[in-house]
Design a protein around this motif. Structure first.
Motif, PDB file in Angstrom:
ATOM      1  N   UNK A 144       0.829  -1.193   0.000  1.00  0.00           N
ATOM      2  CA  UNK A 144       0.000   0.000   0.000  1.00  0.00           C
ATOM      3  C   UNK A 144       0.867   1.248   0.000  1.00  0.00           C
ATOM      4  N   UNK A 145       0.248   2.354  -0.367  1.00  0.00           N
ATOM      5  CA  UNK A 145       0.933   3.647  -0.411  1.00  0.00           C
ATOM      6  C   UNK A 145       1.217   4.135   1.005  1.00  0.00           C
ATOM      7  N   UNK A 146       2.427   4.596   1.228  1.00  0.00           N
ATOM      8  CA  UNK A 146       2.820   5.232   2.488  1.00  0.00           C
ATOM      9  C   UNK A 146       2.946   6.738   2.219  1.00  0.00           C
ATOM     10  N   UNK A 147       3.225   7.536   3.241  1.00  0.00           N
ATOM     11  CA  UNK A 147       3.383   8.973   2.998  1.00  0.00           C
ATOM     12  C   UNK A 147       4.479   9.246   1.951  1.00  0.00           C
ATOM     13  N   UNK A 148       4.214  10.219   1.099  1.00  0.00           N
ATOM     14  CA  UNK A 148       5.111  10.578   0.017  1.00  0.00           C
ATOM     15  C   UNK A 148       5.949  11.787   0.413  1.00  0.00           C
ATOM     16  N   UNK A 149       7.264  11.684   0.201  1.00  0.00           N
ATOM     17  CA  UNK A 149       8.130  12.842   0.440  1.00  0.00           C
ATOM     18  C   UNK A 149       8.086  13.720  -0.801  1.00  0.00           C
TER      19      UNK A 149
END
Length: 109
Positions: free
Chosen positions: A76-81
């Protein structure tokens, strides 16, 4: 049923899913062999995660490692920098450095 999760992995989920699709539904031993010879950086992360899930099943639930298989595995997607790259005429382009949360569930057949 045993589970292992790896969070905030600095590889895009789209790239991790390619490796996850290779081993979904396979036995643990077969999955480890596939990952050993897969030429992707995410293969090492997924291999470590599968080993951890198998160890959880053996040590916590008393399952037999030879009967285990990969029941579920997903990224799944995690926080994006967000980063900015300077461009010509004072502009700036945004660069998205994506991260993943990877989860693996193993169970006995």
């Amino acid at each position: 049923m045993a589970k292992a999760t790896s969070k905030m992995v600095r590889i895009a989920p789209r790239k991790v899913r390619l490796v996850c699709d290779l081993i979904r539904g396979k036995s643990i031993l077969e999955a480890m062999q596939i990952l050993e010879f897969t030429n992707k950086s995410s293969a090492l992360v997924v291999q470590k995660l599968i080993k951890s899930a198998a160890a959880n099943a053996v040590n916590n639930d008393g399952k037999d490692i030879n009967k285990l298989y990969v029941k579920k595995i997903y990224a799944n997607e995690a926080p994006t920098m967000k980063r900015f790259q300077p461009r010509s005429q004072g502009r700036a382009f945004q660069i998205l450095k994506r991260s993943s949360h990877i989860t693996a569930v193993v169970d006995e057949k």
